[in-house]
Design a protein around this motif. Sequence first.
Motif, short mmCIF file in Angstrom:
data_model
loop_
_atom_site.label_atom_id
_atom_site.label_comp_id
_atom_site.label_asym_id
_atom_site.label_seq_id
_atom_site.Cartn_x
_atom_site.Cartn_y
_atom_site.Cartn_z
N SER A 37 0.84 -1.19 0.00
CA SER A 37 0.00 0.00 0.00
C SER A 37 0.88 1.25 0.00
O SER A 37 2.09 1.18 0.23
CB SER A 37 -0.93 0.00 1.22
N SER A 38 0.26 2.37 -0.27
CA SER A 38 0.99 3.63 -0.26
C SER A 38 0.21 4.68 0.51
O SER A 38 -1.00 4.55 0.71
CB SER A 38 1.27 4.09 -1.69
N LEU A 39 0.93 5.70 0.95
CA LEU A 39 0.33 6.76 1.76
C LEU A 39 0.51 8.10 1.06
O LEU A 39 1.55 8.35 0.43
CB LEU A 39 1.02 6.82 3.13
N PRO A 40 -0.48 8.98 1.18
CA PRO A 40 -0.35 10.32 0.60
C PRO A 40 0.67 11.14 1.38
O PRO A 40 0.78 11.02 2.60
CB PRO A 40 -1.75 10.91 0.73
N VAL A 41 1.43 11.97 0.66
CA VAL A 41 2.40 12.85 1.28
C VAL A 41 1.91 14.29 1.09
O VAL A 41 1.91 14.80 -0.03
CB VAL A 41 3.81 12.68 0.69
N PRO A 42 1.47 14.93 2.18
CA PRO A 42 0.96 16.30 2.06
C PRO A 42 2.11 17.32 2.00
O PRO A 42 3.16 17.13 2.61
CB PRO A 42 0.14 16.48 3.33
N TYR A 43 1.87 18.39 1.24
CA TYR A 43 2.90 19.42 1.06
C TYR A 43 2.32 20.81 1.20
O TYR A 43 1.12 21.02 0.97
CB TYR A 43 3.52 19.31 -0.34
N LEU A 44 3.19 21.73 1.57
CA LEU A 44 2.89 23.16 1.57
C LEU A 44 3.74 23.78 0.46
O LEU A 44 4.95 23.59 0.42
CB LEU A 44 3.27 23.79 2.91
N TYR A 45 3.09 24.51 -0.43
CA TYR A 45 3.78 25.22 -1.50
C TYR A 45 3.78 26.70 -1.14
O TYR A 45 2.72 27.27 -0.86
CB TYR A 45 3.10 24.99 -2.85
#
Length: 133
Positions: free
Chosen positions: A109-117
């Motif tokens: 499985s994979s997990l989302p990686v949240p980012y701030l731009y």
Amino acid sequence: AGLAAVESESLDLVLCVGALELLDHAICLPEFARVLKPKGELWASFQWEDAVDESGAAIASPTRHQNVAGVTLSELAAKLEMSGFDFDTAHVEKSHCAFYTPSPAQDGSSLPVPYLYVKARLASAPAVAPADV
């Protein structure tokens, strides 16, 4: 040599995406500020540590098991301001999932990686008060 070879106040734009969670912010952010012209801009991405999804539920840090960590929104503000950027006028865009990373469960499985731009300008120099006459 890195940015040490770049002349102070010589660049209109510094672009750094996908790397800041691996770099020492106390070193690179002041260097970004140093090389920018007074009206220059920093465009950067930071892994987002206090992220929430569309429903408001917390998103667990997807890369902590890889010894990779991002910043909270308040940490981002403090780090930028300490480095000479104006966070009050910065534009910050939140992404709940910039990309996916393999889960530490190693189950495919994979997990989302949240980012701030972030798009930020240098803080203006404080106004100099006129001398008393």
